[in-house]
Scaffold this motif. Structure first.
Motif, PDB file in Angstrom:
ATOM      1  N   ILE A 191       0.866  -1.183   0.000  1.00 16.47           N
ATOM      2  CA  ILE A 191       0.000   0.000   0.000  1.00 16.47           C
ATOM      3  C   ILE A 191       0.901   1.231   0.000  1.00 16.47           C
ATOM      4  N   PRO A 192       1.432   1.647  -1.145  1.00 13.91           N
ATOM      5  CA  PRO A 192       2.354   2.795  -1.153  1.00 13.91           C
ATOM      6  C   PRO A 192       1.667   4.117  -0.820  1.00 13.91           C
ATOM      7  N   GLY A 193       0.318   4.204  -0.989  1.00 10.15           N
ATOM      8  CA  GLY A 193      -0.390   5.441  -0.618  1.00 10.15           C
ATOM      9  C   GLY A 193      -0.849   6.213  -1.830  1.00 10.15           C
ATOM     10  N   ILE A 194      -1.778   7.112  -1.568  1.00 11.92           N
ATOM     11  CA  ILE A 194      -2.414   7.844  -2.655  1.00 11.92           C
ATOM     12  C   ILE A 194      -1.472   8.852  -3.307  1.00 11.92           C
ATOM     13  N   MET A 195      -0.421   9.265  -2.597  1.00 13.55           N
ATOM     14  CA  MET A 195       0.504  10.251  -3.143  1.00 13.55           C
ATOM     15  C   MET A 195       1.692   9.599  -3.843  1.00 13.55           C
ATOM     16  N   SER A 196       1.708   8.275  -3.948  1.00 13.13           N
ATOM     17  CA  SER A 196       2.907   7.584  -4.452  1.00 13.13           C
ATOM     18  C   SER A 196       3.017   7.592  -5.967  1.00 13.13           C
ATOM     19  N   GLY A 197       1.949   7.880  -6.681  1.00  8.94           N
ATOM     20  CA  GLY A 197       1.992   7.851  -8.141  1.00  8.94           C
ATOM     21  C   GLY A 197       1.809   6.467  -8.733  1.00  8.94           C
ATOM     22  N   VAL A 198       1.370   5.500  -7.922  1.00  6.76           N
ATOM     23  CA  VAL A 198       1.180   4.144  -8.437  1.00  6.76           C
ATOM     24  C   VAL A 198       0.000   4.075  -9.408  1.00  6.76           C
ATOM     25  N   LEU A 199      -0.832   5.125  -9.420  1.00 11.12           N
ATOM     26  CA  LEU A 199      -1.989   5.152 -10.313  1.00 11.12           C
ATOM     27  C   LEU A 199      -1.572   4.988 -11.766  1.00 11.12           C
ATOM     28  N   ALA A 200      -0.444   5.611 -12.142  1.00 17.06           N
ATOM     29  CA  ALA A 200       0.010   5.520 -13.536  1.00 17.06           C
ATOM     30  C   ALA A 200       0.318   4.073 -13.932  1.00 17.06           C
ATOM     31  N   ASP A 201       0.843   3.272 -12.985  1.00 19.21           N
ATOM     32  CA  ASP A 201       1.156   1.868 -13.283  1.00 19.21           C
ATOM     33  C   ASP A 201      -0.120   1.018 -13.397  1.00 19.21           C
ATOM     34  N   ASN A 202      -1.169   1.450 -12.723  1.00 19.46           N
ATOM     35  CA  ASN A 202      -2.393   0.631 -12.690  1.00 19.46           C
ATOM     36  C   ASN A 202      -3.446   1.055 -13.712  1.00 19.46           C
ATOM     37  N   LEU A 203      -3.103   1.985 -14.610  1.00 21.69           N
ATOM     38  CA  LEU A 203      -4.090   2.469 -15.570  1.00 21.69           C
ATOM     39  C   LEU A 203      -4.504   1.385 -16.567  1.00 21.69           C
ATOM     40  N   TRP A 204      -3.560   0.553 -16.970  1.00 19.36           N
ATOM     41  CA  TRP A 204      -3.809  -0.353 -18.094  1.00 19.36           C
ATOM     42  C   TRP A 204      -4.058  -1.781 -17.613  1.00 19.36           C
ATOM     43  N   SER A 205      -4.701  -2.541 -18.478  1.00 24.23           N
ATOM     44  CA  SER A 205      -5.128  -3.889 -18.113  1.00 24.23           C
ATOM     45  C   SER A 205      -3.969  -4.875 -18.120  1.00 24.23           C
ATOM     46  N   THR A 206      -4.116  -5.936 -17.340  1.00 21.47           N
ATOM     47  CA  THR A 206      -3.151  -7.035 -17.298  1.00 21.47           C
ATOM     48  C   THR A 206      -3.930  -8.350 -17.250  1.00 21.47           C
ATOM     49  N   TYR A 207      -4.456  -8.769 -18.418  1.00 25.28           N
ATOM     50  CA  TYR A 207      -5.206 -10.025 -18.477  1.00 25.28           C
ATOM     51  C   TYR A 207      -4.241 -11.191 -18.560  1.00 25.28           C
ATOM     52  N   SER A 208      -4.640 -12.339 -18.056  1.00 24.19           N
ATOM     53  CA  SER A 208      -3.712 -13.480 -18.009  1.00 24.19           C
ATOM     54  C   SER A 208      -4.472 -14.792 -18.172  1.00 24.19           C
ATOM     55  N   GLU A 209      -3.719 -15.836 -18.445  1.00 23.03           N
ATOM     56  CA  GLU A 209      -4.279 -17.176 -18.561  1.00 23.03           C
ATOM     57  C   GLU A 209      -4.440 -17.798 -17.170  1.00 23.03           C
ATOM     58  N   LYS A 210      -5.223 -18.853 -17.115  1.00 24.54           N
ATOM     59  CA  LYS A 210      -5.395 -19.566 -15.866  1.00 24.54           C
ATOM     60  C   LYS A 210      -4.073 -20.240 -15.462  1.00 24.54           C
ATOM     61  N   GLY A 211      -3.694 -20.111 -14.186  1.00 27.19           N
ATOM     62  CA  GLY A 211      -2.475 -20.741 -13.689  1.00 27.19           C
ATOM     63  C   GLY A 211      -1.205 -19.954 -13.911  1.00 27.19           C
ATOM     64  N   SER A 212      -1.326 -18.732 -14.474  1.00 26.75           N
ATOM     65  CA  SER A 212      -0.117 -17.919 -14.669  1.00 26.75           C
ATOM     66  C   SER A 212       0.250 -17.207 -13.365  1.00 26.75           C
ATOM     67  N   ILE A 213       1.534 -16.801 -13.253  1.00 25.96           N
ATOM     68  CA  ILE A 213       2.033 -16.163 -12.027  1.00 25.96           C
ATOM     69  C   ILE A 213       1.745 -14.668 -12.078  1.00 25.96           C
ATOM     70  N   VAL A 214       1.335 -14.105 -10.933  1.00 30.63           N
ATOM     71  CA  VAL A 214       1.113 -12.657 -10.839  1.00 30.63           C
ATOM     72  C   VAL A 214       2.468 -11.965 -10.802  1.00 30.63           C
ATOM     73  N   GLU A 215       2.762 -11.117 -11.794  1.00 26.95           N
ATOM     74  CA  GLU A 215       4.079 -10.479 -11.934  1.00 26.95           C
ATOM     75  C   GLU A 215       3.943  -8.972 -11.914  1.00 26.95           C
ATOM     76  N   LYS A 216       5.012  -8.319 -11.391  1.00 28.78           N
ATOM     77  CA  LYS A 216       5.078  -6.861 -11.397  1.00 28.78           C
ATOM     78  C   LYS A 216       5.733  -6.411 -12.691  1.00 28.78           C
ATOM     79  N   LYS A 217       5.100  -5.478 -13.374  1.00 31.58           N
ATOM     80  CA  LYS A 217       5.497  -5.168 -14.752  1.00 31.58           C
ATOM     81  C   LYS A 217       6.917  -4.610 -14.844  1.00 31.58           C
ATOM     82  N   ASP A 218       7.250  -3.576 -14.074  1.00 32.59           N
ATOM     83  CA  ASP A 218       8.515  -2.861 -14.270  1.00 32.59           C
ATOM     84  C   ASP A 218       9.644  -3.387 -13.390  1.00 32.59           C
TER      85      ASP A 218
END
Length: 1087
Positions: free
Chosen positions: A365-392
């Protein structure tokens, strides 16, 4: 000065009078009562809900003489003051519009005085139903998977759909009183019982599956976030966690359903009292979320996430987010090392990806002032059984030979894509009908429902849209995509954001989902009970019964059973799209109802809510339909199929209800448009089909004399085209209105039994002839008029007491000809088959004597479409004269039938010219003698009765066996035989001529001789006798014989002779259909 009053009861006044006065008063009252029961014109008035037949009310109405002019109609037309008084005292009315509700329970309890306002009665219930399980369990996951922008689109679409539906619902709800029943009541009364029943059942199924979804949400919170150790099934091997969880869902879900059903059965009032407690939990949870967001701006909570490379790790299996630790200058491997390596030694063989990448820890939870909103703007669809990964996050790919199933990664449990997320999210915006469902308990429903519902939708839409942005701005993307919070020690993801503690959300959401499940199990059975009590779906009427206090016991059992189906599915993500379909279908038809009513501009469409338009309703309907197919096209088709099946079932088997619905108005508009189009001109020959006017005879009890005529009609029409069933009652309409209604009911009932689809029209006329003329002239409307008249042959035309029957028949023949309409006369109609009979063999014989436009060809083809006549063969006979080439005629006729695409045997019968037989002369002689007898001998009434009896005896003798006929002829040689056959003529021919003539001489006092006979009659009789002989020779055993019907004579003096000709022509045949064309071609060889 003070004035004193003495109040004397009416009974006391009566007691003070003398006996004579009381008797006179009683007689007057009885006369008044008799007069008050019906108006003076004898017309039975329709009952009105605003009139009580109590004597006290009636006495009040007639008080004074100012309104004496109207007193005879007071029962049907009440005084305005009385009407307004009943409307003001709303509790005197049964709930609902009684004119359109033939309620079976006439003894309804008085409605409680409504006291709830907009806030308590509509706003809070809608808020409670809209906010729920999806907000707490799935909204963060939707934001992380679809991104803030696409999540915003999903939520905006769904909220727009419900807002447009709420506008339409507000218009319908404010167009009159809406009793408890909510959306079902509104749809069924706006679109008719078929749509109402279909959509009502779909709404019921949606509410029931919503209960299953809430229960699944309750168990998920319990087993995942509150007490994971309570799980009965545990995963023994890696990858079996999902299956174990589903089995736990099934076991716990079944137990909770049983428990909730018992709670609902025992005490619904406790559920309603707890509703505010559950709502308080929801509101506190939402406040905790907003408080947590504000707190992250200056003091973000500490929820570290462990990453291996860019892969998220589940912290359920380890505590320290590192490969090894340093203590006392000694390097020790951690639990995480042991999970990826084969031993705890530093030189152990480890997973390739584990060896190549570093373990890092970031804040979840980096907080509302952290700027994480820009990273979460776009979709990240995945297949069943795939690993949850951080993009950057930096990562080094390793060899993936080793299975990752047992490694502590956070995996996705289902494949994700945009449309699937729409289906999962939509249930979170349902519940907008909660206010309209409580309309019976509101102080001012027409004000509260629109205001409360639209405010609730606006509030919840703001909450959902703001939560999407705030979740995206405060929470790391990998945490958002972590559906079950495995990366944050198994905490509820939205709980990590809340203040002061995640437990506020966990406990609040648990009670919220539990309460919503109870509400669904409380509301769904009542909805089913309302549908069952309406009686429109016969097979669910048993669910209308319940406990003496009205609680729907049987409906509750069915609801629990259907809910169990949703529990056995066990996955909240799989159940959500199912109930989305049913709710979307319900909302779609609410919008359709509003659009139809607005476009039709029906006089009763006067909503108090003015901020609606048909374009908004149409947009809402289109959006609902689009969302159905966006969510799941196959679920949408299944839901439509279910609704379609219920619709057709109600249409064919359900009770007929007239609720003044919009579909009926739409049908009337469409019918008007079609009638105006049809009236442009006569139909083309290719489109011509017999549009029948069936003339029925009724007996003194208003029952149909010849029901087989309607059987034959249904066999001929097979439900296609127009059928008008008409009959005439003799008399004055004012005197016969009751008999008219009874006759119409009897005819319609028989039409239903015989499956004759058409219209019934009963005409009252001073005489039968004029009544039949009225029907022929005026039956039908515009282009939908009959072109063919079907009637039965008057069997009793020779009887003197029915001396007008043959005149009516001949006049009907003339009038159909004048109106250019075809005429079908069925002789021996009572021998015709019923609809249940089947001819396994036999022929339909057509005797084509003169061309009538092709009617004779078309009728057998139409008859053979029906099961009764399907196996009969068609034979066509035509007659060749002396100068005709019969061989060529047969070839031409075969070619003509080939071009007409008709399969039939063809035979040309040769009729040679020969001398007129003595039988013909004698037949003509008897006919003319009978005619002259009735014209010249002015018999008294008694003599006429004797003559009628004489004719009856002769007819009886003519239908007896040949031996009896011979004995009668021998015993009574002096009596005239009115109906001749060849056997009679042979017996008569051997008698001495003189004695025969003397016999006539004795009775008629005249000497008609063959030379004095009308030669035109002789020729006609000759044709009838010869043609009858030919037809009998070929078609005596045919199942049906169709004959050209000769026209009546132009000289009206010979009408009774015309009847005799037709009798001779058809003598000896069982089933005969006399056909007279309309003068136009009805069949063509062209395509």
């Amino acid at each position: 000065m003070p004035t004193s009053f003495t109040v004397v009861p009416v009974e006391a006044q009566g007691e003070e009078r003398g006996p004579a006065e009381r008797d006179g008063q009683r007689q007057e009252e009885e006369e008044d009562d008799e007069r008050d029961r019906g108006s003076g014109d004898g017309i039975a008035r329709e009952s009105s809900p605003f009139i009580n037949s109590a004597e006290m009310d009636r006495g009040n109405m007639y008080e004074g003489k100012n309104m004496a002019l109207f007193e005879e109609e007071m029962d049907s037309n009440p005084m305005v003051s009385s009407l307004l008084n009943k409307l003001a005292n709303y509790t005197n009315l049964t709930q609902g519009v009684v004119e359109h509700e033939a309620d079976e329970d006439s003894k309804r309890k008085e409605v409680k005085v409504p006291r709830m306002g907009t806030f308590i009665g509509v706003y809070l219930p809608c808020l409670q139903n809209i906010l729920g399980v999806i907000l707490f369990l799935r909204l963060t996951w939707i934001v992380g998977t679809a991104g803030v922008l696409e999540s915003f689109i999903i939520v905006f679409m769904c909220c727009a759909c419900t807002m447009l539906t709420a506008i339409s619902m507000s218009a319908i709800a404010t167009n009159g009183v809406v009793p408890a029943g909510g959306s079902y009541y509104m749809i069924s009364r706006s679109l008719g019982p078929e749509f109402g029943g279909a959509v009502g059942l779909c709404f019921y199924l949606g509410t029931t599956f919503a209960g299953a979804m809430y229960i699944l949400g309750t168990i998920e919170i319990l087993l995942t976030y509150i007490s994971p150790s309570a799980a009965i099934f545990k995963a023994e091997e890696a990858g079996e966690e999902t299956e174990a969880m589903l089995n736990n869902m099934r076991i716990y879900g079944t137990c909770i359903i049983i428990l909730m059903a018992i709670v609902v059965f025992v005490g619904v009032k406790y559920v309603n009292k707890l509703a505010l407690v559950f709502l308080a939990c929801v509101i506190l949870s939402i406040i905790a979320i907003y408080a947590g967001v504000i707190k992250t701006a200056f003091d973000p909570p500490d929820f570290p996430i462990c990453l291996l490379g860019n892969r998220t790790l589940s912290k359920r299996s380890f505590d320290v987010c590192a490969k090894f630790t340093e203590s006392n200058n000694e390097t020790k491997t951690t639990t995480l090392w042991n999970l990826f390596c084969d031993s705890s030694l530093l030189n152990a063989t480890c997973d390739d990806y584990f060896s190549l990448n570093n373990v890092t820890e970031i804040q979840g939870i980096p907080g509302i002032m952290s700027g994480v909103l820009a990273d979460n703007l776009w979709s990240t669809y995945s297949e069943k059984g795939s690993i949850v990964e951080k993009k950057d996050q930096p990562s080094v790919a390793g060899s993936e030979e080793i299975k990752m199933g047992g490694l502590p990664y956070v995996f996705t449990d289902i494949m994700t894509y945009f449309t699937m997320l729409v289906g999962i999210y939509f249930p979170s915006v349902t519940g907008i009908m909660a206010g309209s469902n409580r309309s019976g308990d509101l102080k001012d429903a027409q004000k509260s429902i629109p205001t409360g519902t639209i405010l609730a939708i606006s509030t919840t839409s703001f909450i959902y849209l703001s939560c999407i942005v705030l979740f995206g701005a405060c929470i790391e993307g990998v945490i958002l995509r972590d559906k079950f919070g495995e990366a944050v020690n198994g905490n509820l993801v939205v709980g990590t954001l809340a203040w002061p503690s995640p437990w506020v959300i966990v406990i609040g959401s648990f009670f919220s989902t539990c309460g919503a499940g109870l509400q669904s199990l409380t509301g769904a059975p009542r909805l089913l009970q309302a549908i069952a009590r309406d009686g429109i779906v016969p097979f669910i009427q048993v669910f209308g019964h319940g406990k003496p206090n009205g609680e729907p016991t049987w409906a509750l059992l069915l609801t629990a059973g259907i809910c169990e189906i949703g529990i056995l599915i066990a996955s909240l993500d799989s159940v959500a799209p199912i109930l989305s379909m049913f709710f979307l279908m319900c909302y779609m038809f609410v919008n359709l109802a509003c659009a139809v009513q607005t476009l039709l501009r029906t006089p009763n469409w006067r909503p108090r809510f003015k901020y609606y338009h048909w374009t908004l309703s149409f947009l809402g309907m289109s959006l609902c339909l689009a969302l159905m197919f966006i969510c799941s096209w196959y679920y949408a088709l299944i839901a439509m199929l279910i609704a379609g099946c219920i619709y057709k079932y109600i249409e064919y088997r359900g009770a007929e209800k007239e609720w003044g619905d919009g579909i009926r108005g739409l049908s009337l508009n469409a019918a008007r448009y079609a009638l105006l189009r049809v009236e442009d001109g006569p139909p083309h020959t290719k489109n011509w089909r017999p549009q029948l006017l069936v003339l029925l005879n009724l007996d003194s009890e208003q029952l149909v004399k010849h029901p087989r005529l309607l059987s034959f009609t249904s066999q001929l029409k097979a439900g296609k085209g127009l059928t008008i069933v008409g009959s005439v009652l003799q008399g004055i309409y004012l005197d016969k209105c009751t008999e008219t209604q009874k006759a119409e009911e009897n005819v319609k009932a028989l039409m239903g039994v015989e499956k004759t689809k058409g219209f019934c029209q009963i005409v009252v006329s001073p005489n039968f002839r004029d009544g039949i003329s009225y029907l022929i002239q005026s039956a039908g409307l515009g282009g939908m008029k009959h072109n063919t008249v079907l009637m039965a042959w008057p069997q009793s035309w020779k009887q003197t007491e029915n001396r007008f029957s043959w005149k009516n028949f001949v006049d009907t023949v003339r009038e159909t000809t004048a109106a250019q309409q075809a005429l079908l006369v069925a002789k021996n109609i009572d021998l015709f088959p019923t609809n249940q009979e089947r001819f396994t063999e036999g022929n339909i014989d057509v005797w084509w004597i003169v061309h009538d436009g092709g009617m004779l060809m078309l009728l057998p083809f139409l008859l053979r479409q029906h099961k009764v006549w399907r196996k009969c063969k068609m034979r066509i006979f035509t007659v060749a004269q002396m100068d005709d080439n019969s061989i060529q005629m047969k070839k031409d006729l075969q070619m003509f039938l080939y071009h007409l695409r008709l399969n039939a045997e063809v035979e040309v019968v040769e009729m040679f010219e020969n001398d007129i037989s003595a039988f013909t002369y004698e037949k003509t002689l008897m006919m003319e003698q009978r005619s002259q007898m009735l014209k010249q001998m002015q018999l008294s009434k008694n003599e006429r009765e004797r003559e009628a009896q004489l004719i009856h005896d002769r007819n009886t003798a003519s239908h007896s066996t040949p031996a009896v006929k011979a004995s009668v002829a021998a015993a009574v040689p002096e009596k005239v035989q009115m109906t001749w056959t060849k056997e009679k003529f042979v017996a008569e021919k051997h008698k001495p001529k003189d004695s025969n003539v003397s016999g006539f001489k004795d009775i008629f006092n005249m000497k008609p001789e063959w030379g004095n006979l009308n030669q035109s009659n002789v020729r006609r009789m000759h044709t009838a006798v010869k043609l009858n002989g030919v037809v009998l020779n070929k078609s005596q055993h045919a199942q049906l014989v169709l004959l050209n019907m000769p026209g009546p004579p132009k000289n009206r003096k010979g009408d009774e002779n015309y009847m005799e000709f037709l009798e001779v022509l058809t003598e000896g045949l069982d089933r005969v259909l006399l056909v007279r064309g309309s003068g136009r071609e009805v069949i063509t060889i062209y395509s």
